[in-house]
Design an enzyme around this catalytic site. Structure first.
Site, short mmCIF file in Angstrom:
data_model
loop_
_atom_site.label_atom_id
_atom_site.label_comp_id
_atom_site.label_asym_id
_atom_site.label_seq_id
_atom_site.Cartn_x
_atom_site.Cartn_y
_atom_site.Cartn_z
N ASP A 232 30.40 -110.47 -12.80
CA ASP A 232 29.61 -109.81 -11.78
C ASP A 232 28.16 -109.87 -12.30
O ASP A 232 27.92 -110.10 -13.49
CB ASP A 232 30.08 -108.36 -11.55
CG ASP A 232 29.57 -107.82 -10.21
OD1 ASP A 232 28.63 -108.43 -9.64
OD2 ASP A 232 30.09 -106.78 -9.73
C1 BGC Z 1 28.13 -106.86 -6.78
C2 BGC Z 1 28.92 -108.09 -6.39
C3 BGC Z 1 28.01 -109.12 -5.79
C4 BGC Z 1 26.91 -109.45 -6.80
C5 BGC Z 1 25.91 -110.47 -6.30
C6 BGC Z 1 26.93 -107.19 -7.65
O1 BGC Z 1 26.09 -106.10 -7.79
O2 BGC Z 1 28.96 -105.95 -7.47
O3 BGC Z 1 29.93 -107.74 -5.48
O4 BGC Z 1 28.72 -110.27 -5.43
O5 BGC Z 1 26.19 -108.27 -7.10
O6 BGC Z 1 25.09 -109.94 -5.32
#
Ligand code: BGC
Length: 759
Positions: A232
């Site tokens: 993530d």
């Molecule tokens: C979120 C993800 C997301 C990623 C990219 C993170 O903060 O938890 O679900 O895909 O950011 O935006």
């Protein structure tokens, strides 16, 4: 490009190039190596539309993304219980990605709704792992059929937003397997997502990004995952350890700092270069799987996809209450009340936020209906009653035949990044509903929210429509349901409890500091409410229709089976009303008697059928071992206990209409390790073992007492029940003190003999 060719390519890369490939080149791209013809590959959020950022990137939904189409969020799409529909939505998304040059869309998000409070519940599917995994699998199937990858997320046990980057989810082994891993398992095994996104949090003390057990042993070795794991955004804590654990791609990157760390670790011998090679191979496999299958003719037709979003929305709307008030007719004077009639809340805040190319409100959809009026009723920036808006709304309701109030949760009540503090709607909206209902007996409430809310006014209104966060076309779909052009067919993929305090995670949700103990164990959602026989506001699997369905002829193809057999179950469903409709047929399995502590019943399959008035269809399910099993920590595997199981067909988890019983015989004997603490009751279950014990204690104080038999020792003060219990729970070492005839050495020798019997 073949796997062989990719290996050759990796062999030509320098250590620095390989290390750089293990993290993003920027917020949304993998690294390119021009001299070797390796292109940069773009990934984008997801999951219910494209959040492709061409300029400034961010992971919170702050900066602009391209105009795109916002589909209903996961809370709603799960309520459709319609796999085919989700596959079609996936095909649409996949095509959009092809048209926009996006190789992987960051979703679906399958985390279990442990509490109604989780800020991201609107993106997630269900409190039930089968629903989460099946709906995710259907979406993945559709997206990947267009040669675009998915990233099932957030792996693992990421069920709250509070301290999401450092919290430590403490979950026992059985609960992880039955609930939290299971939400991913089916989708990963069956649909093979191209990538998996690991979560920010720790699991039992180890960051998800650093968790060899889950990233490698579970995901790859047991489930056969063959894509790449990405972090993530910002979930990497120790790049070298993460790489060793199985985290291939760090996103968005660290401005090169971690690349240097990787190269340095290889040079110092701390990290085997083959681990880096393997990660790069996995990333390039996916990069080229997309590149080699580019569909350059794909067109992102937003208006067409808007229609698809509307079709999906129609099946995500759950009719919760209907006292003969719906559907409405064109001739009725209808007052649309509430800000969300004009400006629907149709998506959540954060990384899934879509820049919608157009939005259809219910008011837009009803523009041509002469009998529909509108009053705003409330503001949602602040939770404060606007007396003027309230008075206008009450007046509009009074002058109409029916009042439809569009209410729900404002953005600041639920979003990525933080959790809700309570389950209430804004006071000003509750007040509006009560005041309108006081003057208008035909009041219907349409809710826009991503997670359950309390409904203090439930007894005062005749209709409740749960529209969830229905995407940019929600207004059209809601109007079609209100006016009966579409028959509602969605069911709740989660329980709506009466009060937050009833929720099983209530006592430990959010945790103490970083420590979050999942004390409710496997008893999440209906598994808990059923076991506790608690009343709920609306049960899991519940939802009404404008028609009625009757169930008959439940059959099972065998009444006795081994756990290695499959069971074929059929049931007839008839539309007994006079409009066409769709029904979600739910199959639950209950273990009637079990030594393991188990839920009353668990959803093991479901099907959605469309029926014309009077039509009957036969629905067929095939159950395998897993439908009867629980996860045994003794063998670290799924296990079925011999015994009777109920196969239940339900309209909801609380409305079981047909049941058949089958007996399943286990083909696996759980290993039993005898110790001096093993109780006589446990030994008695095995006649061979019991014989050995009797021999040793021959003439002793319990040896000649048959199970449940009369006891001479039992005087008036001791009932047979008590006497039996004394024996039942007496450990093998017990007779040493009571008889004086046996020694610890005798007992130990007996234990060895008993264990020898097991081998
Ligand atoms: C979120 C993800 C997301 C990623 C990219 C993170 O903060 O938890 O679900 O895909 O950011 O935006």
């Amino acid at each position: 490009m073949t796997a062989e060719k990719i290996k050759e390519l990796v062999a030509q890369m320098t250590l620095e190039e390989k290390a750089a490939m293990c993290s993003g080149a920027d917020f949304w791209h993998t690294e390119a190596v021009e001299r070797l013809g390796i292109p940069a590959s773009m990934v984008s959020d997801g999951p219910h539309g494209l959040r492709k950022q061409n300029e400034e990137g961010d992971h919170l939904g702050i900066n602009d993304s391209i105009k795109a189409v916002c589909f209903p969020a996961g809370c709603g799409t799960a309520a459709s219980f319609n796999r085919e529909l989700l596959t079609q939505m996936g095909e649409t998304l996949g095509n959009e990605c092809q048209a926009e040059g996006v190789s992987v869309i960051l979703g679906p998000a399958v985390n279990i709704k442990r509490s109604p409070l989780c800020g991201r519940n609107f993106e997630y599917y269900s409190e039930d792992p089968l629903v989460a995994s099946e709906m995710a699998g259907a979406l993945i199937h559709g997206i990947q059929s267009k040669n675009v990858g998915t990233s099932i997320k957030h792996f693992l046990a990421n069920n709250q937003e509070t301290r999401r980057m450092s919290s430590d989810s403490r979950v026992d082994e059985r609960t992880l397997h039955e609930i939290y891993l299971a939400a991913f398992e089916g989708a990963v095994k069956k649909e093979k997502p191209w990538t998996v996104m690991c979560s920010y949090n720790k699991i039992n003390g180890t960051y998800a990004a650093q968790n060899h057990q889950y990233l490698t042993e579970t995901l790859r070795d047991q489930w056969g995952f063959d894509g790449y794991v990405m972090s993530d955004w910002g979930a990497v804590n120790n790049r070298v350890e993460d790489l060793k654990a199985g985290l291939d791609l760090e996103m968005p990157g660290s401005n090169g700092a971690n690349d240097k760390m990787i190269a340095g670790a290889v040079l110092s011998g701390e990290l085997d270069e083959s681990i880096v090679d393997e990660a790069v191979e996995r990333i390039l496999n996916i990069v080229f799987r997309y590149e080699d299958n580019r569909d350059r003719s794909a067109v992102f037709d937003k208006d067409k996809d808007h229609e698809m979003a509307r079709r999906v929305a129609e099946e995500t709307i759950v009719l919760l209450k209907n006292e003969s008030v719906l559907p409405l007719s064109d001739s009725q004077k209808v007052a649309f009340i509430g800000k969300y009639a004009k400006k629907p809340r149709y998506q959540g805040g954060g990384s899934s936020h879509i820049n919608s190319h157009k939005i259809t409100s219910a008011l837009d959809a009803a523009a041509e209906m002469k009998n529909v009026t509108y009053a705003q009723g409330f503001e949602d920036v602040e939770d404060k009653t606007d007396e003027k808006l309230l008075a206008e709304a009450v007046e509009a309701a009074r002058n109409a035949d029916v009042a439809v109030i569009f209410a729900g949760l404002p953005d600041k009540f639920e979003s990525e990044g933080f959790d809700r503090k309570h389950m209430a709607m804004p006071d000003c909206q509750n007040e509006l509903i009560e005041k309108v209902a006081a003057v208008q007996p035909n009041t219907v409430v349409v809710l826009h929210n991503g997670s359950p809310v309390e409904m203090p006014w439930i007894g005062q209104v005749k209709g409740i429509v749960e529209a969830y966060l229905g995407g940019q076309a929600v207004g059209g779909a809601v109007c079609d349901i209100l006016f009966g052009k579409v028959n509602p067919s969605a069911k709740l993929p989660e329980t709506f409890p009466l009060r937050l305090e009833d929720n099983p995670s209530y006592l430990s949700y959010i945790g103490e500091g970083d420590m979050v103990e999942y004390r409710e164990g496997i008893f999440v959602g209906y598994r808990y409410y059923d076991k506790k026989k608690m009343d709920v506001l609306f049960p899991f699997g519940y939802g009404l229709s404008y028609t009625t369905f009757a169930y008959s002829n439940l059959t099972v193809d065998k009444e006795q089976m081994k756990d290695t057999d499959t069971l074929r179950v059929t049931v007839d469903v008839t539309n007994t009303g006079d409009v066409a409709g769709k029904e979600v047929v739910q199959l639950y399995v209950a273990d009637r008697e079990s030594t393991a502590i188990r839920p009353v019943k668990e959803l093991r399959d479901f099907a959605k059928v469309e029926l014309a008035p009077g039509e009957t269809k036969t629905v067929t399910f095939t159950l395998d071992q897993r439908a009867f099993a629980y996860y045994s920590v003794r063998i670290h595997d799924w296990h079925v206990e011999t015994g009777a199981f109920d196969i239940m067909i339900g309209k909801s988890s609380r409305d079981i209409v047909l049941t058949k019983t089958v007996t399943v015989e286990s083909t696996v004997k759980l290993p039993f390790v005898y110790t001096t603490d093993t109780t006589l009751g446990d030994i008695r279950k095995d006649p061979g073992a019991w014989e050995l014990v009797n021999e040793l204690f021959k003439g002793g104080f319990f040896s000649d007492q048959p199970e449940g038999g009369e006891s001479e020792a039992a005087g008036e003060a001791i009932s047979d029940e008590m006497n039996n219990a004394m024996i039942e729970y007496l450990p093998l070492r017990g007779p040493i003190s009571f008889t004086g005839k046996v020694t610890m050495a005798d007992v130990q020798a007996l234990v060895d003999k008993l264990n020898a019997l097991e081998e």
